[in-house]
Design a protein around this motif. Sequence first.
Motif, PDB file in Angstrom:
ATOM      1  N   LEU A   1      -0.047   4.938   7.584  1.00 16.55           N
ATOM      2  CA  LEU A   1       0.334   3.563   7.242  1.00 16.55           C
ATOM      3  C   LEU A   1       0.849   2.804   8.462  1.00 16.55           C
ATOM      4  O   LEU A   1       0.493   1.638   8.672  1.00 16.55           O
ATOM      5  CB  LEU A   1       1.391   3.558   6.142  1.00 16.55           C
ATOM      6  N   TYR A   2       1.684   3.440   9.256  1.00 16.56           N
ATOM      7  CA  TYR A   2       2.214   2.777  10.452  1.00 16.56           C
ATOM      8  C   TYR A   2       1.108   2.503  11.466  1.00 16.56           C
ATOM      9  O   TYR A   2       1.100   1.449  12.110  1.00 16.56           O
ATOM     10  CB  TYR A   2       3.340   3.604  11.082  1.00 16.56           C
ATOM     11  N   VAL A   3       0.183   3.433  11.624  1.00  9.60           N
ATOM     12  CA  VAL A   3      -0.935   3.214  12.544  1.00  9.60           C
ATOM     13  C   VAL A   3      -1.793   2.045  12.051  1.00  9.60           C
ATOM     14  O   VAL A   3      -2.161   1.152  12.831  1.00  9.60           O
ATOM     15  CB  VAL A   3      -1.773   4.497  12.709  1.00  9.60           C
ATOM     16  N   LEU A   4      -2.096   2.019  10.772  1.00  8.21           N
ATOM     17  CA  LEU A   4      -2.900   0.915  10.232  1.00  8.21           C
ATOM     18  C   LEU A   4      -2.169  -0.415  10.349  1.00  8.21           C
ATOM     19  O   LEU A   4      -2.778  -1.440  10.664  1.00  8.21           O
ATOM     20  CB  LEU A   4      -3.277   1.202   8.781  1.00  8.21           C
ATOM     21  N   TYR A   5      -0.867  -0.401  10.115  1.00 10.85           N
ATOM     22  CA  TYR A   5      -0.077  -1.617  10.300  1.00 10.85           C
ATOM     23  C   TYR A   5      -0.135  -2.066  11.765  1.00 10.85           C
ATOM     24  O   TYR A   5      -0.347  -3.243  12.063  1.00 10.85           O
ATOM     25  CB  TYR A   5       1.373  -1.396   9.872  1.00 10.85           C
TER      26      TYR A   5
ATOM     27  N   HIS B   1       3.274   5.826  -2.906  1.00 11.29           N
ATOM     28  CA  HIS B   1       4.436   6.466  -3.535  1.00 11.29           C
ATOM     29  C   HIS B   1       4.155   6.672  -5.028  1.00 11.29           C
ATOM     30  O   HIS B   1       4.467   7.734  -5.575  1.00 11.29           O
ATOM     31  CB  HIS B   1       5.688   5.595  -3.349  1.00 11.29           C
ATOM     32  N   TYR B   2       3.563   5.678  -5.645  1.00 12.54           N
ATOM     33  CA  TYR B   2       3.250   5.736  -7.075  1.00 12.54           C
ATOM     34  C   TYR B   2       2.308   6.892  -7.399  1.00 12.54           C
ATOM     35  O   TYR B   2       2.450   7.548  -8.426  1.00 12.54           O
ATOM     36  CB  TYR B   2       2.646   4.398  -7.516  1.00 12.54           C
TER      37      TYR B   2
ATOM     38  N   ILE C   1       0.857  -1.199   0.000  1.00 11.72           N
ATOM     39  CA  ILE C   1       0.000   0.000   0.000  1.00 11.72           C
ATOM     40  C   ILE C   1       0.893   1.250   0.000  1.00 11.72           C
ATOM     41  O   ILE C   1       0.611   2.226  -0.703  1.00 11.72           O
ATOM     42  CB  ILE C   1      -0.954   0.010   1.217  1.00 11.72           C
ATOM     43  N   GLY C   2       1.985   1.206   0.753  1.00 10.22           N
ATOM     44  CA  GLY C   2       2.941   2.323   0.757  1.00 10.22           C
ATOM     45  C   GLY C   2       3.539   2.553  -0.616  1.00 10.22           C
ATOM     46  O   GLY C   2       3.728   3.699  -1.040  1.00 10.22           O
TER      47      GLY C   2
END
Length: 170
Positions: free
Chosen positions: A139-143, A41-42, A36-37
């Motif tokens: 992203l880190y929170v969701l991870y 980025h894309y 997802i990251g």
Amino acid sequence: MAEDKQTDLKESEKPMSFLTMVILTGLIGGIFWSGIGYFFHYINLTEIHPKVILDPWTIGDWKDSWLGTVISLLIIGAISIVAALIYYAVLRKLPSIWVGVLYGIVLFLLVFFVLNPIFPGISPFNELGRNTIITSICLYVLYGVFVGYSISYEEGEVKYKESREKEAKS
């Protein structure tokens, strides 16, 4: 005859061990959320490409190709197993979703402040754009929620199953 088949089926179905589930959760979580990251980025929501994990240790143009991206995602998945095992060892008995949120924030702080000098592909925190910071925190929170809640939920299921078995015996 039908009873024999059911008995054979139950005996052949061995549930996955809790530790195996933790390892798989870490691997899948790492690959999924770093994927997802990469997508973010894309579409230019973050400056950070997953291949930054390769920058300190590899040379060659291959790391800038699709192979570098795939290997980066797999390496992040392997590192994520370690993060999941740490959660399992320290926090699994805390069933709140907020524990996963805090775990994700701690991982973010660890990567962006403590480990930042190791990764030349990640600019110093004060030089990162607002979109990169917000996207990365999310992203880190969701991870953290994914890994944390998966492990804590399984811990609760194991405890529930054990208590049901105790009740059945008494």
